[in-house]
Design an enzyme around this catalytic site. Sequence first.
Site, PDB file in Angstrom:
ATOM      1  N   ILE A 218      -4.631  -6.688  -0.912  1.00  0.00           N
ATOM      2  CA  ILE A 218      -3.320  -6.884  -0.266  1.00  0.00           C
ATOM      3  C   ILE A 218      -3.236  -5.940   0.933  1.00  0.00           C
ATOM      4  O   ILE A 218      -3.352  -4.723   0.777  1.00  0.00           O
ATOM      5  CB  ILE A 218      -2.161  -6.533  -1.249  1.00  0.00           C
ATOM      6  N   HIS A 219      -3.078  -6.499   2.124  1.00  0.00           N
ATOM      7  CA  HIS A 219      -2.922  -5.612   3.281  1.00  0.00           C
ATOM      8  C   HIS A 219      -2.082  -6.200   4.408  1.00  0.00           C
ATOM      9  O   HIS A 219      -1.778  -5.517   5.380  1.00  0.00           O
ATOM     10  CB  HIS A 219      -4.289  -5.224   3.857  1.00  0.00           C
ATOM     11  N   ARG A 220      -1.699  -7.471   4.314  1.00  0.00           N
ATOM     12  CA  ARG A 220      -0.985  -8.133   5.408  1.00  0.00           C
ATOM     13  C   ARG A 220       0.338  -7.409   5.669  1.00  0.00           C
ATOM     14  O   ARG A 220       1.068  -7.091   4.717  1.00  0.00           O
ATOM     15  CB  ARG A 220      -0.764  -9.556   4.935  1.00  0.00           C
ATOM     16  N   ARG A 255      -3.522   0.886   4.568  1.00  0.00           N
ATOM     17  CA  ARG A 255      -2.140   0.528   4.928  1.00  0.00           C
ATOM     18  C   ARG A 255      -1.295   0.388   3.657  1.00  0.00           C
ATOM     19  O   ARG A 255      -0.156   0.864   3.594  1.00  0.00           O
ATOM     20  CB  ARG A 255      -2.169  -0.816   5.680  1.00  0.00           C
ATOM     21  N   ASP A 302      -4.222 -11.689   0.170  1.00  0.00           N
ATOM     22  CA  ASP A 302      -3.593 -12.136   1.413  1.00  0.00           C
ATOM     23  C   ASP A 302      -4.578 -11.998   2.576  1.00  0.00           C
ATOM     24  O   ASP A 302      -4.220 -12.169   3.732  1.00  0.00           O
ATOM     25  CB  ASP A 302      -2.286 -11.370   1.687  1.00  0.00           C
TER      26      ASP A 302
END
Length: 381
Positions: A218-220, A255, A302
């Site tokens: 998950i990083h979006r 992030r 994502d």
Amino acid sequence: MIKIVTVIGARPQIIKAAAISRAIKNHFPDQIQEIIVHTGQHYDANMSQVFIDELGIPQPDYNLNVGSSGHAKQTSEMIVGIETILLENKPNYLVLYGDTNSTLAGAVAASKIHVPIVHIEAGLRSFNKSMPEEINRIMCDHTSTLLFSPTATGLNNLINEGFRLTNKLPYSADNPGIFHCGDIMYDNSLYFKSISDNRSTIIKDNKLEKDNFILSTIHRDNNTDDPVRLNAIFGSLVEIASQENISVVIPLHPRTSKILESNLDAELLKSIKSNPKIKLIPPVSFLDMIALESNCKLVMTDSGGVQKEAYYFNKPCIILRSETEWVEIVEQGAAIIANADKEKIMQSYKKLKSKTGITFPKLFGNGKAAEFICETILNNP
Ligand code: UD1
Ligand code: UDP
């Protein structure tokens, strides 16, 4: 000898660059000279140097060290640095990958001083302009001379935006050449799989059971920066791990790790940290990532790259976004778009975990996209 300058910066671009550098080394060493510019967009060792060391990419000739900041500052610093390097080296082409700020910076710098641009991964569209990547890829495509699309859908997107298949050599920014060549990341997945099988120990190190764990990334920005979405995604992961008694491995993008404490509900964060089935680990190398992707039961992500690699390794995927550029894998029934909607994520898991007979036809080329790209560059000096 044709001289190309290649811009890399974010993790997926560094990995993608391995395919072209390898094709040059193996097939065109006397015909193509590659100069590599790292913008420094990603800089942690496990987001950058690990790939250069592991994947046989030449050490970058330049590093702009721009680091992290807002879009404007980060992109503008890159533009200045790339322009200086282009003026100094006078290459035949600037090669750009994907859709990051490093891609956009390269497109702006090169197009203004008339250095022809090669865009690898052209034509992909989410049709969602709130994504910074959608802006970056449109701008890059519309300044490029040679556009290489990994999919038929990407090629059609370009045609719908006015690009013509009928353009003839010599190609230029005003007379661009568009090509459907397959995905260089498919080249890489094929090439690095056996190396990963021999070298990666990540499955053993994390005491994972083959075909019985979930891999999630998950990083979006719209997921990390929106507490509602982030809570829904992590809430689903915890619930699936508990209800199904299955491990969930999450190599966390920096992030995301930096924002967990502030954007997740305290209770949820506590339950994540105390649940032995949830394995939050630092970002992993590409060889380890291939091991995780090819040995898991299912992928929840994502990431653009990870959803596609799930398909390459015949794994079903839940896409934690409202749309995807890789529509083929959804049409094929191998992936479901569940957005950051807890109910949809849970339903998608139930559907995919017991779904038999999913097929994974080879939709992304023949593993030789990088060679095709190099040959096309050489044919349009
Ligand atoms: C960028 C790309 C995205 C791509 C992703 C791949 C843009 C606009 N976004 O998103 O398309 O999917 O890379 O991973 O170009 N950070 C570190 N260490 C690093 C790198 C980043 O701590 O080595 C942290 C910093 O807090 C930074 C944040 O991650 O502010 C975001 O990094 P940035 O490169 O701006 O965007 P990504 O979310 O990585
Ligand atoms: N990747 C990796 N280690 C990780 C997470 C991802 O090597 O811990 C690889 C992954 O296999 C894929 C690429 O990084 O090749 C995808 O990058 P990312 O998800 O950061 O960006 P996106 O593809 O969404 O732009």
